[in-house]
Design an enzyme around this catalytic site. Structure first.
Site, PDB file in Angstrom:
ATOM      1  N   GLY A 170      -8.250   7.076  -1.389  1.00  0.00           N
ATOM      2  CA  GLY A 170      -7.551   8.316  -1.044  1.00  0.00           C
ATOM      3  C   GLY A 170      -6.236   8.068  -0.324  1.00  0.00           C
ATOM      4  O   GLY A 170      -5.823   8.854   0.534  1.00  0.00           O
ATOM      5  N   LEU A 171      -5.572   6.936  -0.682  1.00  0.00           N
ATOM      6  CA  LEU A 171      -4.227   6.638  -0.178  1.00  0.00           C
ATOM      7  C   LEU A 171      -4.155   6.551   1.341  1.00  0.00           C
ATOM      8  O   LEU A 171      -3.131   6.884   1.941  1.00  0.00           O
ATOM      9  CB  LEU A 171      -3.211   7.675  -0.697  1.00  0.00           C
ATOM     10  CG  LEU A 171      -3.078   7.749  -2.219  1.00  0.00           C
ATOM     11  CD1 LEU A 171      -2.206   8.933  -2.627  1.00  0.00           C
ATOM     12  CD2 LEU A 171      -2.479   6.454  -2.784  1.00  0.00           C
ATOM     13  N   LYS A 207       0.867  -1.173   0.000  1.00  0.00           N
ATOM     14  CA  LYS A 207       0.000   0.000   0.000  1.00  0.00           C
ATOM     15  C   LYS A 207       0.907   1.227   0.000  1.00  0.00           C
ATOM     16  O   LYS A 207       2.009   1.183   0.546  1.00  0.00           O
ATOM     17  CB  LYS A 207      -0.868  -0.040   1.272  1.00  0.00           C
ATOM     18  CG  LYS A 207      -1.754   1.178   1.489  1.00  0.00           C
ATOM     19  CD  LYS A 207      -2.951   1.167   0.576  1.00  0.00           C
ATOM     20  CE  LYS A 207      -3.794   2.434   0.742  1.00  0.00           C
ATOM     21  NZ  LYS A 207      -4.730   2.607  -0.387  1.00  0.00           N
ATOM     22  N   CYS A 256      -2.054   7.959  -8.920  1.00  0.00           N
ATOM     23  CA  CYS A 256      -3.299   7.751  -8.169  1.00  0.00           C
ATOM     24  C   CYS A 256      -4.321   8.813  -8.551  1.00  0.00           C
ATOM     25  O   CYS A 256      -4.032  10.011  -8.471  1.00  0.00           O
ATOM     26  CB  CYS A 256      -3.057   7.800  -6.662  1.00  0.00           C
ATOM     27  SG  CYS A 256      -4.610   7.651  -5.744  1.00  0.00           S
ATOM     28  N   ILE A 271      -1.159  -0.679 -15.741  1.00  0.00           N
ATOM     29  CA  ILE A 271      -1.677   0.667 -15.504  1.00  0.00           C
ATOM     30  C   ILE A 271      -2.232   0.813 -14.081  1.00  0.00           C
ATOM     31  O   ILE A 271      -2.638  -0.170 -13.468  1.00  0.00           O
ATOM     32  CB  ILE A 271      -2.819   0.996 -16.515  1.00  0.00           C
ATOM     33  CG1 ILE A 271      -3.915  -0.051 -16.431  1.00  0.00           C
ATOM     34  CG2 ILE A 271      -2.287   1.157 -17.901  1.00  0.00           C
ATOM     35  CD1 ILE A 271      -5.137   0.203 -17.286  1.00  0.00           C
TER      36      ILE A 271
END
Lengths: 320, 338
Positions: free
Chosen positions: A78-79, A51, A145, A206
């Protein structure tokens, strides 16, 4: 066509790093490994792409963050991640215990944040030793992202920025350096060339495709932030085409991902020119998918008498 | 207990591809596993609701009340909403069988409803945290709304287990707990007894008189009887007043606790249901200074804590994962969308 009676050679070289096999788990779908340790033999994976790690902890976007669409999944996480200090203190010891190569996905809101994160990790783990698996074996720069206002995809759409960030990070690590590309650009090959010029060891493509779904009963988007990133089988043809274009443009290895759920999907990417692949969304439905895909690729190679994984792209029968 | 041990032993038991907890790792948290579970029961229990039962793998820690599993909606293609697994809460566990109550709402639950008994379902279990047990001197309120009654039935039956285990000693009334269940209308209230009767009849017709009954017949029937026993002890509320108290389960609980007041003893609240119900009970628990344990429902992708997709807004800021930080949250933890 003669079948192979020995184990095919599945190794993949990414700069200084040799992956034992081509099947990795994609960033954002496998946490930092620990979450899946009861379900998956992590040591048998070709690589674990973690992650994303940002400098500060990120709580992520407002829910709902997920919606299933035909053959796809839109996410807007949203990371969300614990941040660099917690990564160093809490995640590195676990990653050290793993037998598979670990590639840390790195994200920043500014250019200097990418270098700050890689510097801090390098400082913590020291210089790589020949033949030794560290807690971290490489970095994947997340320049793609779609779910944040700053950083991520905002950088990955500008070739000059991609080259500059890659070059800066290259100066501070001898470990494998991968740049993850967005399909949400006019010409993905141009971005890949910029990463190569910045001395990346590989590109992965991708990342998700920008997508939106609307509830016609409530007249609201099904994702709180409106748009999100589409993954899953729906985007596989986009990913395969991107890998094909990029592999023709650059000399560095291409790591293919996007909608891979079975061995045949992985083989499409390998035939299109990918040196390795990542499995993402399919893990949610079947955590065994990555290792089943690995077995399937091996069987395909054995049946066709393909000795080395790196020979697969040459089998693609299409004029280039 | 009705079934003999020999009957249980002949249930097809799922096999684990990785070993369960060993003495070496027994101190770690209970493990989850992915396995193919033989479905032994999948029958209608009320309008639009079904009850599923499957046999549990040997060597895997049984689920505890509050926990859930995810199933792969087999038979659905990715293009028909078959891409993600779906979570379901355990409604009962006993005699080697796990039970779950579900409402047929979308394509995945339609696919599950069509799943034939005797087939094997791809499951990951047990997942999530659980309801902590009450203290011995606490007065316990359990509230379930709609399809959220499943985990409360299981929790209530586990108190029952405490009673049974302590047979011969005096049972504290608090150990039983008052169970309040809310439904839209009477047609939604399950009847496990009727489901058992229908299932028996089906099996007799299918098997003929000469055939031996299924090996898992007794464990299934015993589980259904236990579930019915819990349900029979519940205070029922319906939105339309077609059975029991007319109004929400929260109103029913408030009215009852007003009658039993003044409450000198400490109380503890357990709940699972729609967000407005959990929000109201969260506020009520705060007002009374009672501990509360509220089980949330949310869309999930991984179900194991990796993807951060199923989060709920936390009162303290940030978000909590329904799958791995929950699904059971203490009073005050979540900003419920009322």
């Amino acid at each position: 066509m003669e079948s192979l009676n020995r184990e095919p050679d599945l190794r993949v070289r990414i700069g200084p790093l040799v992956l034992p096999n081509p099947v990795g788990v994609a960033s954002g779908t496998f946490g930092y490994g620990q979450e899946y340790q009861d379900l998956v033999d992590i040591d048998a994976l070709g690589a674990l792409y973690t992650k994303a790690v940002s400098i500060d902890p990120k709580s992520g976007n407002r829910p709902p963050r997920l919606v299933e669409t035909p053959s796809g999944l839109i996410n807007s996480i949203g990371l969300a991640n614990p941040g660099l200090p917690a990564f160093l203190d809490e995640k590195i010891p676990y990653l050290q215990s793993l037998g598979c190569p670990v590639v840390v996905n790195v994200v920043g809101e500014t250019e200097s944040e990418y270098t700050t994160i890689v510097e801090a990790i390098e400082k913590r783990i020291g210089v790589p030793r020949e033949g030794m698996k560290g807690p971290v074996d490489g970095y994947e720069l997340n320049l793609s992202c779609p779910n944040v206002e700053k950083g991520g995809m905002a950088f990955g759409t500008e070739p000059e920025l991609v080259e500059r960030i890659t070059r800066k990070v290259r100066k501070i690590t001898r470990r494998a350096l991968v740049v993850k590309l967005s399909p949400n650009v006019t010409d993905i090959a141009q971005i890949a060339l910029a990463a190569e010029a910045g001395k990346a060891d590989a590109v992965s493509c991708i990342n998700t495709v920008v997508g939106m779904a609307i509830d016609v009963k409530t007249c609201k988007p099904l994702i709180a932030r409106g748009i999100g990133g589409l993954s899953g089988p729906a985007i596989r043809p986009i990913g395969v085409a991107c890998v094909w274009k990029v592999a023709r443009a650059v000399r560095i290895p291409v790591i293919g991902l996007g909608g891979i759920g079975c061995a045949n999907d992985a083989l499409e990417y390998l035939l299109a020119g990918a040196s390795a692949i990542q499995v993402g969304t399919a893990i949610f439905s079947n955590p065994r998918a990555p290792l089943e895909i690995l077995e399937g690729v091996k069987t395909w190679m054995r049946e066709r008498g393909v000795e080395k994984l790196k020979d697969i792209p040459s089998l693609f029968r299409f004029p280039s | 207990m009705a079934p003999g041990a020999s009957a249980v032993a002949t249930i097809p038991v799922p096999k684990l591809d990785r070993p369960g907890p060993s003495p070496d790792n027994a101190d770690k948290k209970p493990m989850m596993r992915q396995f193919n579970a033989p479905v032994v029961f999948n029958q209608v229990v009320s309008q639009g609701w079904k009850l599923l039962a499957f046999s549990w793998p040997e060597g895997l820690t049984p689920p505890i009340p509050g926990q859930f599993f995810t199933f792969n909606p087999q038979g659905l293609q990715a293009g028909e909403a078959g891409l993600l697994r779906r979570p379901l809460a355990f409604a009962f566990f006993g005699r080697g069988l796990a039970f779950a109550l579900y409402q047929i709402r979308g394509k995945a639950t339609q696919a599950l409803a069509a799943f034939a008994e005797g087939g094997s379902l791809d499951l990951i279990a047990p997942l999530g945290n659980s309801f902590p047990q009450p203290l011995a001197d606490e007065q316990v309120f359990l509230a379930g709304g709609g399809i959220g009654i499943g985990p409360l039935l299981y929790l209530r039956s586990s108190f029952h287990g405490v009673e049974a285990a302590g047979a011969g000693v005096s049972i504290l009334p608090s150990r039983t707990g008052k169970l309040f269940l809310g439904f839209r209308s009477a047609s939604q209230i399950p009847s496990f007894t009727l489901a058992a009767e229908r299932w028996e009849k089906q099996n007799q017709e299918a098997n003929g008189a000469a055939r031996h009954p299924k090996p898992y017949r007794q464990p299934v029937l015993a589980g259904l009887a236990d579930l019915q026993l819990c349900l029979d002890q519940a205070f029922i509320a319906t939105d339309d007043g077609s059975k029991g108290f007319k109004g929400t389960v929260v109103d029913a609980l408030l009215q009852d606790s007003a009658q039993t007041a003044p409450i000198a003893t400490a109380t503890r609240i357990y709940a699972c249901g729609p967000a407005p119900m959990l929000s109201a009970l969260d506020a009520l628990a705060l007002e009374r200074g009672s501990p509360a344990h509220l089980s949330a429902e949310q869309w999930m992708a991984c179900g194991v804590g990796a993807c951060q997709g199923c989060v709920l807004p936390a009162r303290a800021g940030g978000y909590l994962r329904a799958c791995a930080d929950g699904p059971v949250f203490p009073q005050g933890a979540i900003l419920w969308k009322a």
